[in-house]
Scaffold this motif. Structure first.
Motif, PDB file in Angstrom:
ATOM      1  N   ALA A  35      -4.591  20.794  -4.347  1.00  0.00           N
ATOM      2  CA  ALA A  35      -4.965  21.536  -3.135  1.00  0.00           C
ATOM      3  C   ALA A  35      -5.584  20.630  -2.076  1.00  0.00           C
ATOM      4  O   ALA A  35      -6.095  21.110  -1.071  1.00  0.00           O
ATOM      5  CB  ALA A  35      -5.930  22.652  -3.493  1.00  0.00           C
ATOM      6  N   GLU A  36      -5.525  19.325  -2.273  1.00  0.00           N
ATOM      7  CA  GLU A  36      -6.192  18.398  -1.368  1.00  0.00           C
ATOM      8  C   GLU A  36      -5.508  18.323  -0.006  1.00  0.00           C
ATOM      9  O   GLU A  36      -4.292  18.289   0.092  1.00  0.00           O
ATOM     10  CB  GLU A  36      -6.204  16.994  -2.004  1.00  0.00           C
ATOM     11  CG  GLU A  36      -6.875  15.941  -1.150  1.00  0.00           C
ATOM     12  CD  GLU A  36      -6.776  14.564  -1.787  1.00  0.00           C
ATOM     13  OE1 GLU A  36      -7.727  13.785  -1.635  1.00  0.00           O
ATOM     14  OE2 GLU A  36      -5.748  14.277  -2.433  1.00  0.00           O
ATOM     15  N   SER A  37      -6.298  18.292   1.043  1.00  0.00           N
ATOM     16  CA  SER A  37      -5.805  18.062   2.399  1.00  0.00           C
ATOM     17  C   SER A  37      -6.462  16.784   2.910  1.00  0.00           C
ATOM     18  O   SER A  37      -7.682  16.702   3.000  1.00  0.00           O
ATOM     19  CB  SER A  37      -6.145  19.240   3.313  1.00  0.00           C
ATOM     20  OG  SER A  37      -5.703  18.987   4.624  1.00  0.00           O
ATOM     21  N   ARG A  38      -5.649  15.773   3.236  1.00  0.00           N
ATOM     22  CA  ARG A  38      -6.196  14.462   3.585  1.00  0.00           C
ATOM     23  C   ARG A  38      -5.260  13.788   4.578  1.00  0.00           C
ATOM     24  O   ARG A  38      -4.130  13.473   4.267  1.00  0.00           O
ATOM     25  CB  ARG A  38      -6.324  13.624   2.306  1.00  0.00           C
ATOM     26  CG  ARG A  38      -6.690  12.179   2.519  1.00  0.00           C
ATOM     27  CD  ARG A  38      -6.892  11.477   1.170  1.00  0.00           C
ATOM     28  NE  ARG A  38      -5.878  11.820   0.201  1.00  0.00           N
ATOM     29  CZ  ARG A  38      -4.657  11.263   0.161  1.00  0.00           C
ATOM     30  NH1 ARG A  38      -4.315  10.375   1.056  1.00  0.00           N
ATOM     31  NH2 ARG A  38      -3.788  11.628  -0.766  1.00  0.00           N
ATOM     32  N   VAL A  39      -5.754  13.567   5.802  1.00  0.00           N
ATOM     33  CA  VAL A  39      -4.905  12.934   6.816  1.00  0.00           C
ATOM     34  C   VAL A  39      -5.578  11.746   7.483  1.00  0.00           C
ATOM     35  O   VAL A  39      -4.993  11.122   8.361  1.00  0.00           O
ATOM     36  CB  VAL A  39      -4.471  13.943   7.902  1.00  0.00           C
ATOM     37  CG1 VAL A  39      -3.560  15.003   7.322  1.00  0.00           C
ATOM     38  CG2 VAL A  39      -5.687  14.568   8.565  1.00  0.00           C
TER      39      VAL A  39
ATOM     40  N   VAL B  58       0.846  -1.198   0.000  1.00  0.00           N
ATOM     41  CA  VAL B  58       0.000   0.000   0.000  1.00  0.00           C
ATOM     42  C   VAL B  58       0.877   1.241   0.000  1.00  0.00           C
ATOM     43  O   VAL B  58       1.790   1.357   0.829  1.00  0.00           O
ATOM     44  CB  VAL B  58      -0.933   0.029   1.234  1.00  0.00           C
ATOM     45  CG1 VAL B  58      -1.744   1.321   1.247  1.00  0.00           C
ATOM     46  CG2 VAL B  58      -1.851  -1.189   1.244  1.00  0.00           C
ATOM     47  N   CYS B  59       0.600   2.145  -0.916  1.00  0.00           N
ATOM     48  CA  CYS B  59       1.273   3.444  -0.894  1.00  0.00           C
ATOM     49  C   CYS B  59       0.298   4.461  -0.333  1.00  0.00           C
ATOM     50  O   CYS B  59      -0.722   4.779  -0.956  1.00  0.00           O
ATOM     51  CB  CYS B  59       1.706   3.861  -2.303  1.00  0.00           C
ATOM     52  SG  CYS B  59       2.590   5.433  -2.323  1.00  0.00           S
ATOM     53  N   LEU B  60       0.591   4.927   0.867  1.00  0.00           N
ATOM     54  CA  LEU B  60      -0.225   5.957   1.510  1.00  0.00           C
ATOM     55  C   LEU B  60       0.230   7.298   0.934  1.00  0.00           C
ATOM     56  O   LEU B  60       1.060   7.993   1.510  1.00  0.00           O
ATOM     57  CB  LEU B  60      -0.025   5.889   3.028  1.00  0.00           C
ATOM     58  CG  LEU B  60      -0.860   6.804   3.906  1.00  0.00           C
ATOM     59  CD1 LEU B  60      -2.329   6.710   3.572  1.00  0.00           C
ATOM     60  CD2 LEU B  60      -0.628   6.464   5.370  1.00  0.00           C
ATOM     61  N   VAL B  61      -0.302   7.620  -0.250  1.00  0.00           N
ATOM     62  CA  VAL B  61       0.143   8.807  -0.986  1.00  0.00           C
ATOM     63  C   VAL B  61      -0.188  10.057  -0.178  1.00  0.00           C
ATOM     64  O   VAL B  61      -1.361  10.275   0.163  1.00  0.00           O
ATOM     65  CB  VAL B  61      -0.518   8.883  -2.371  1.00  0.00           C
ATOM     66  CG1 VAL B  61       0.016  10.080  -3.151  1.00  0.00           C
ATOM     67  CG2 VAL B  61      -0.276   7.583  -3.140  1.00  0.00           C
ATOM     68  N   PRO B  62       0.799  10.884   0.145  1.00  0.00           N
ATOM     69  CA  PRO B  62       0.529  12.100   0.918  1.00  0.00           C
ATOM     70  C   PRO B  62      -0.347  13.074   0.151  1.00  0.00           C
ATOM     71  O   PRO B  62      -0.527  12.961  -1.065  1.00  0.00           O
ATOM     72  CB  PRO B  62       1.929  12.683   1.151  1.00  0.00           C
ATOM     73  CG  PRO B  62       2.868  11.537   0.936  1.00  0.00           C
ATOM     74  CD  PRO B  62       2.233  10.689  -0.110  1.00  0.00           C
ATOM     75  N   ASP B  63      -0.885  14.053   0.878  1.00  0.00           N
ATOM     76  CA  ASP B  63      -1.650  15.103   0.211  1.00  0.00           C
ATOM     77  C   ASP B  63      -0.699  16.206  -0.244  1.00  0.00           C
ATOM     78  O   ASP B  63       0.528  16.019  -0.276  1.00  0.00           O
ATOM     79  CB  ASP B  63      -2.744  15.652   1.139  1.00  0.00           C
ATOM     80  CG  ASP B  63      -2.181  16.194   2.455  1.00  0.00           C
ATOM     81  OD1 ASP B  63      -0.960  16.473   2.513  1.00  0.00           O
ATOM     82  OD2 ASP B  63      -2.954  16.333   3.421  1.00  0.00           O
TER      83      ASP B  63
END
Length: 415
Positions: free
Chosen positions: A182-186, A114-119
């Motif tokens: 511009a996505e913010s996702r945590v 799994v690649c937890l792609v950063p925002d």
């Protein structure tokens, strides 16, 4: 069990009978041959279990092992390190591709990656590098194990069994990066079905993004690691730091997207993946390199090496697997560094798949390719190939090159 494994197990049983070490503590090839050839983390595992000093434990174990196995023994930061490995030990420790990778059962869906792609809080070139690293691990897994489960967060995890499957998922993940600047996702939860599996899950992400995750998400990673069911891979944040304005321009979102839009074939995407997951020195990455036939492109370099070995060396060597290993270690190693790289490639490939050590794998393979090309370019080597009754030393080197390239052949072939 090999002589080396037996000596280590006997030393552990005699001194620390209450501790059961994992399979990962076995002797494995060193990534940096200037620091040693084979190493074990057994002392570190014992120290962790007993809350003791790994350095002292390693020295005790070495004292027992060196009486049974010759060579130069050292302790480095708790690691038990062997250099000048005897030929008979190498013959036992080295494995061919056929010995390492079994045909998986039909019902096995493969190891999860799994690649937890950063925002957008992480630079886009770093996000793309993470995608490439996870993709390269998946490519190796599919090539040598038949299939794997691959996901690029926030996308879904899918079973992939071909390069085409992987390339399509990479393409979608890369396009998502450019479309969500511009996505913010945590928010993230590691699915339980990926942890409770026969193969440990590998999760790729960045330091900055991991730091912003919830305590529960971080604890899930810790628990999976402690249970041996998960590995968290976080490449160095300092991978690419430069004040060079030209580099900043090359790595801008606009420039990177322009390169990606020119990737029109499966092979072009595969070259891009290998390039972005390569051991490129800080400040030297040019994304456009993946578009051209040149030695800065790791996949192209390996493909050319394959062709040259097949044309120049293969006609002089017959056999495979154990036959080639026996040929290489039959005498003191000429070109020791190159031949050790060749002999260790299958084992290091297995480690890259199992532990996600694809950046180290890339570095080793690139060094092997560079040294092999240099040898093939040597006038003395080319002349010796044409001579009748080539010396055994030359045949040893030839056998090593064939063994090395066969070990990674399917990972770099175009078909």
């Amino acid at each position: 069990m090999t002589v080396l494994a037996t000596a280590l197990n006997e030393a552990l049983s005699a001194r620390f009978p209450s501790v059961q070490v994992s399979l990962q503590s076995r002797f494995m090839p060193m990534l940096d041959l200037s620091k040693g050839e084979l190493s074990s983390t057994a002392a570190i595992e014992v120290a962790r279990a007993l809350r003791g000093d790994a350095l002292s434990i390693a020295q005790q174990l070495v004292g027992d092992i060196k009486d049974k196995v010759s060579g130069e023994w050292n302790v480095v930061a708790g690691y038990i390190v062997l250099t000048d490995t005897p030929r008979e030990i190498l013959r036992e420790e080295v494995r061919s591709r056929e010995e390492i990778f079994d045909v998986p059962p039909a019902e096995w869906e493969g190891r999860p990656i799994v690649c937890l792609v950063p925002d957008a809080t992480t630079p886009i070139y770093a996000r793309l590098r993470l995608i490439a690293c996870a993709a390269l691990q998946a490519l190796l897994a599919v090539t040598f194990e038949g299939r794997c489960r691959l996901g690029f967060e926030p996308g879904t995890v899918r079973v992939v069994s071909s390069r085409m499957d992987i390339v399509e998922m990479v393409r979608q993940a890369v396009e998502r990066c450019f479309q969500s600047e511009a996505e913010s996702r945590v928010g993230y939860e590691l699915p339980a079905r990926l942890v409770s599996t026969t193969a440990p899950v590998t999760v790729w992400t960045s330091h900055h993004y991991h730091d912003r995750l919830s305590k529960h998400a971080k604890q899930t990673f810790v628990e999976a690691r402690n249970a041996g069911s998960g590995t968290l891979k976080i490449p160095s944040d300092g991978w690419l730091l430069s004040r060079d304005r030209v580099l900043s321009e090359l790595l801008s979102s606009r420039s990177l997207e322009a390169v990606v839009k020119r990737l029109s074939t499966q092979e072009s995407w595969l070259r891009w993946i290998h390039h972005f997951a390569s051991s490129v020195p800080s400040g030297d990455l040019d994304p456009s390199v993946a578009l051209y036939d040149e030695s800065a492109s790791p996949r192209w370099t390996l493909q050319v090496l394959r062709q040259r070995v097949e044309e120049l060396v293969s006609p002089h060597v017959r056999g495979s697997g154990r036959d080639l290993i026996a040929r290489v270690v039959a005498a003191p190693l000429a070109e020791r560094g190159l031949l050790l790289r060749a002999l260790f490639l299958p084992l290091l490939t297995e480690r890259a798949i199992r532990e996600g050590e694809v950046l180290a794998w890339s570095s080793v393979v690139e060094e092997f390719a560079a040294r092999a090309h240099a040898l093939l370019n040597s006038p003395s080597f080319r002349v010796a190939l044409k001579q009748e009754g080539a010396p055994e030393q030359l045949m040893q080197i030839n056998a090593g090159l064939v063994f090395g390239i066969v070990g990674i052949l399917s990972a770099v072939s175009e078909d």
